[in-house]
Design a protein around this motif. Structure first.
Motif, short mmCIF file in Angstrom:
data_model
loop_
_atom_site.label_atom_id
_atom_site.label_comp_id
_atom_site.label_asym_id
_atom_site.label_seq_id
_atom_site.Cartn_x
_atom_site.Cartn_y
_atom_site.Cartn_z
N UNK A 143 0.81 -1.22 0.00
CA UNK A 143 0.00 0.00 0.00
C UNK A 143 0.85 1.27 0.00
N UNK A 144 2.06 1.22 0.59
CA UNK A 144 2.94 2.39 0.58
C UNK A 144 3.42 2.66 -0.84
N UNK A 145 3.83 1.62 -1.55
CA UNK A 145 4.27 1.77 -2.94
C UNK A 145 3.12 2.26 -3.82
N UNK A 146 1.93 1.73 -3.57
CA UNK A 146 0.79 2.14 -4.38
C UNK A 146 0.45 3.61 -4.16
N UNK A 147 0.47 4.05 -2.90
CA UNK A 147 0.15 5.44 -2.59
C UNK A 147 1.15 6.41 -3.21
N UNK A 148 2.40 5.96 -3.36
CA UNK A 148 3.45 6.84 -3.86
C UNK A 148 3.45 6.99 -5.38
N UNK A 149 2.61 6.23 -6.06
CA UNK A 149 2.61 6.27 -7.53
C UNK A 149 1.85 7.45 -8.11
N UNK A 150 1.21 8.23 -7.27
CA UNK A 150 0.59 9.45 -7.76
C UNK A 150 -0.74 9.20 -8.44
N UNK A 151 -0.94 9.85 -9.60
CA UNK A 151 -2.21 9.79 -10.32
C UNK A 151 -2.40 8.41 -10.93
N UNK A 152 -3.14 7.56 -10.21
CA UNK A 152 -3.26 6.16 -10.64
C UNK A 152 -4.12 6.01 -11.88
N UNK A 153 -5.08 6.91 -12.06
CA UNK A 153 -5.91 6.82 -13.26
C UNK A 153 -5.08 7.05 -14.52
N UNK A 154 -4.27 8.08 -14.49
CA UNK A 154 -3.40 8.34 -15.64
C UNK A 154 -2.37 7.23 -15.80
N UNK A 155 -1.85 6.77 -14.68
CA UNK A 155 -0.85 5.71 -14.71
C UNK A 155 -1.40 4.44 -15.36
N UNK B 22 -3.92 -2.67 -3.65
CA UNK B 22 -3.10 -2.65 -2.44
C UNK B 22 -3.19 -4.00 -1.75
N UNK B 23 -2.05 -4.54 -1.36
CA UNK B 23 -1.99 -5.85 -0.71
C UNK B 23 -1.04 -5.76 0.47
N UNK B 24 -1.57 -5.83 1.67
CA UNK B 24 -0.74 -5.68 2.87
C UNK B 24 0.26 -6.81 3.04
N UNK B 25 0.05 -7.92 2.32
CA UNK B 25 0.98 -9.05 2.45
C UNK B 25 2.21 -8.88 1.56
N UNK B 26 2.17 -7.92 0.63
CA UNK B 26 3.30 -7.71 -0.27
C UNK B 26 4.41 -6.93 0.43
N UNK B 27 5.65 -7.36 0.23
CA UNK B 27 6.77 -6.60 0.76
C UNK B 27 6.94 -5.32 -0.05
N UNK B 28 7.39 -4.28 0.63
CA UNK B 28 7.62 -3.02 -0.07
C UNK B 28 8.69 -3.22 -1.14
N UNK B 29 8.45 -2.66 -2.31
CA UNK B 29 9.40 -2.80 -3.41
C UNK B 29 9.12 -4.00 -4.30
#
Length: 223
Positions: free
Chosen positions: A69-81, A110-117
């Motif tokens: 979820x941290x990586x997902x939040x940092x990706x910015x405009x997800x619709x454009x992405x 977002x998946x809380x079980x995924x490791x960051x990165x």
């Protein structure tokens, strides 16, 4: 007509990747997945999930990408992405000459079980209406070519149907690969011709080339 332009040059994909990278706020909230990694992950999954069809490889067209979820939040405009990811994924499949039986869709989860990165990609084959990537124009009519590796013929199961007596049930294949459109006769009785020359094997079709299926002629326009 929709403005659909399959990528003819891999440099265009590089430009789109650069646009994706501009969206990532470096160091913001600890995000550590770059858009180029998303593209690489989707392409790798597409390669693995590509299946054999009656006329060539069929690529998946639905992709679910799981991230911390941290990586997902940092990706910015997800619709454009996700829109850019869909464009790149479709262009890559088209450039490799793969059949796509529905529109490409990508979504991020977002998946809380995924490791960051890290990331994980699942793919699916879902048929559906696609925008046309090329058009056959002739005799006062225009036929859309929506599926890559399209079967042209008189039969009802053809992707592009031409109801003319000189056209065989399964007459020819038309597809986009690399930087151009291609055609291959499927053993038709009336033959297939490009700019007056009989098709033998895989034959490139020039821009605005004239294709004759039996006695019916069309101009092929890509995009």
């Amino acid at each position: 007509m929709p403005d659909v332009k399959p990528v003819r040059d891999l440099h265009e994909s590089a430009v789109r990747l650069a646009r994706l990278a501009e969206q990532v706020p470096v160091g913001t909230r600890g995000g550590s997945v770059h858009p180029s990694e998303l593209v690489a992950g989707i392409n790798a999954e597409s390669d693995l999930a590509c299946r054999s069809g009656p006329f060539g490889p069929v690529a998946p067209n639905r992709f679910a990408v799981r991230l911390n979820k941290v990586d997902l939040a940092a990706l910015g405009n997800q619709r454009r992405l996700t829109h850019e990811l869909e464009r790149i994924t479709e262009s890559t499949a088209m450039g490799r000459g793969r059949r796509l039986e529905g529109p490409v869709r990508v979504w991020l989860e977002a998946d809380t079980s995924m490791e960051q990165g890290s990331l994980a990609v699942r793919s699916f084959h879902r048929p559906g209406r696609r925008p046309a990537w090329a058009f056959l124009t002739g005799g006062g009519t225009t036929l859309e070519i929506t599926v890559n590796l399209s079967l042209v013929g008189r039969a009802g199961d053809a992707d592009v149907t031409i109801a003319h007596g000189s056209v065989s049930d399964h007459h020819a294949l038309v597809w986009f690969e690399g930087e151009s459109a291609w055609i291959r006769d499927q053993g038709s009785s009336g033959g297939t011709f490009v700019d007056g020359e009989a098709v033998s094997g895989n034959t490139p079709v020039p821009a605005d080339g004239m294709i004759r299926f039996g006695r019916v002629e069309y101009m092929l326009r890509v995009g």
